[in-house]
Motif scaffolding. Structure first.
Motif, mmCIF file in Angstrom:
data_model
loop_
_atom_site.group_PDB
_atom_site.id
_atom_site.type_symbol
_atom_site.label_atom_id
_atom_site.label_comp_id
_atom_site.label_asym_id
_atom_site.label_seq_id
_atom_site.Cartn_x
_atom_site.Cartn_y
_atom_site.Cartn_z
ATOM 1 N N TRP A 156 7.738 22.131 17.746
ATOM 2 C CA TRP A 156 7.498 22.132 19.395
ATOM 3 C C TRP A 156 5.897 22.107 20.246
ATOM 4 N N LYS A 157 5.860 21.098 19.751
ATOM 5 C CA LYS A 157 4.250 20.721 20.129
ATOM 6 C C LYS A 157 3.703 20.319 20.981
ATOM 7 N N VAL A 158 2.480 20.011 21.285
ATOM 8 C CA VAL A 158 1.255 18.671 22.745
ATOM 9 C C VAL A 158 1.025 17.450 21.130
ATOM 10 N N VAL A 159 2.008 16.370 22.379
ATOM 11 C CA VAL A 159 1.279 15.464 21.249
ATOM 12 C C VAL A 159 1.332 13.928 22.529
ATOM 13 N N SER A 198 17.018 23.951 24.252
ATOM 14 C CA SER A 198 16.152 23.733 24.659
ATOM 15 C C SER A 198 15.185 22.936 23.621
ATOM 16 N N PHE A 199 14.659 21.408 23.855
ATOM 17 C CA PHE A 199 13.674 20.870 22.924
ATOM 18 C C PHE A 199 12.774 22.318 21.854
ATOM 19 N N ALA A 200 12.382 23.008 22.039
ATOM 20 C CA ALA A 200 12.028 24.027 21.144
ATOM 21 C C ALA A 200 13.164 25.306 20.447
ATOM 22 N N GLN A 201 14.543 25.006 20.500
ATOM 23 C CA GLN A 201 15.494 25.155 20.187
ATOM 24 C C GLN A 201 16.050 24.314 19.312
ATOM 25 N N ALA A 202 15.648 23.133 19.234
ATOM 26 C CA ALA A 202 15.759 22.407 18.323
ATOM 27 C C ALA A 202 16.048 22.529 16.593
ATOM 28 N N THR A 203 15.658 23.882 16.367
ATOM 29 C CA THR A 203 15.601 23.795 14.522
ATOM 30 C C THR A 203 17.398 24.778 14.488
ATOM 31 N N GLN A 204 17.510 25.517 16.117
ATOM 32 C CA GLN A 204 19.023 26.066 15.890
ATOM 33 C C GLN A 204 20.361 25.140 16.641
ATOM 34 N N ALA A 205 19.790 23.723 16.716
ATOM 35 C CA ALA A 205 20.611 22.766 17.758
ATOM 36 C C ALA A 205 21.227 22.201 15.791
#
Length: 330
Positions: free
Chosen positions: A17-20, A301-308
């Protein structure tokens, strides 16, 4: 903006999850502030390097919901501020996404952003399978595999709304129980039962008009045995990318059956536009003010995409998995 990215293909842990940079808006596009994004098996395949990423958007995410915050010079169908959902060519795992306005739809009445993000991809496959290529009517019989998943659960709901008799399969007793909550007429554990025998028994040997299959080679013979004369086997997915399937030609020919595959990613602009018009005409009226028809099992959350992605890989979900661009989720 923030987005979910990955530097190299691999398992769920490669997601970051990072700035782009913000998306660049084309003349025929609208800019959507993303409120939710559906997770699909295609996201996992692309992340693993199995499936090629198509389209200009380099981020994952092929369906979303949100609010239109900007329009291109030629985009005029929906005003700024409209609450919408969209079919994407990637880019949904981000705070903002630019989308051709023809791929954007107003959210059905009564649905939340989370529910709205769960339906564009599923509704596309279901409309093509049940309406455009089948024209299902009341009392038709339908066999739906993977009925506890995101596509399958909505397919069961839509088929029942059309008055069809539904045979639903899943691979665990927990998921079979979930299928019963969807009002499937018959819920079957395909790992323990020969579903073609159940279909034969409950239809007095006449079979089903349509099979919606996401399993592939393991059940091809049972699928053909389950079909009625003139029935259609519609393949929308598969468990194993590398396996070959063999078909018993006698069953295929004797039943005047049809086998077809559906891949919405092969559609051109006109094809997708016509498909989405059909969805608005045929499926949206069924969903309006019926939020119980759309099942969201988990939000991250998007920051938890790994868990999803991990949850989907383990096949533990019932209904749809949805990502939210928030940082306050546990």
């Amino acid at each position: 903006m923030f987005a979910v990215v990955y530097d190299s293909c691999g398992g769920p842990k490669v997601l970051k999850w990072k700035v782009v940079e913000n998306p660049v808006l084309d003349f025929n596009e609208v800019l959507i502030k993303v409120e939710a994004c559906g997770v699909n098996r295609r996201d996992l395949w692309i992340r693993e390097g199995i499936y090629q990423h198509l389209g200009k958007n380099k981020y994952l995410g092929f369906e979303c919901s949100g609010t239109i915050v900007k329009r291109g010079a030629a985009a005029s169908k929906l005003p700024i501020g409209s609450k919408v959902c969209a079919l994407l060519n990637g880019g949904g795992y981000a705070e903002y996404v630019a989308v051709p306005e023809d791929y954007v739809m107003s959210i059905p009445s009564g649905l939340t952003f989370e529910q709205a993000a769960a339906i564009p991809c599923s509704a596309s496959l279901i409309w093509l399978s049940f309406f455009e290529r089948n024209n299902l009517i009341r009392d038709d019989k339908v066999l739906i595999h993977g009925a506890a998943g995101g596509v399958g659960s909505l397919a069961v709901r839509i088929a029942k709304s059309l008055g069809c008799v539904v045979f639903a399969t899943a691979g665990s007793e927990e998921k079979v129980d979930f299928c019963r909550t969807l009002d499937a007429d018959f819920a079957i554990n395909y790992k323990k039962q020969d579903f073609s025998e159940v279909v034969a028994r409950e239809t007095n040997g006449t079979g089903v008009n349509c099979v919606l299959d996401c399993l592939g080679d393991d059940v091809v013979d049972q699928n053909l045995k389950s079909l009625a004369v003139g029935g259609k086997l519609i393949c929308i997915g598969y468990k194993d990318h590398w396996k070959w399937s063999s078909v018993e030609m006698k069953d295929l020919v004797s039943k005047d059956a049809t086998i077809m595959g559906i891949n919405i990613n092969t559609f051109n602009v006109v094809g997708k536009r016509n498909m989405l018009e059909g969805i608005r005409r045929d499926i949206w009226p069924l969903l309006n003010n019926n939020p119980h028809l759309v099942d969201v099992c988990a939000t991250y959350s998007f920051a938890q995409a790994t868990q999803a992605h991990t949850l989907m890989e383990k096949n533990l979900h019932r209904g749809k998995i949805v990502l939210l661009p928030r940082t306050d989720l546990p």
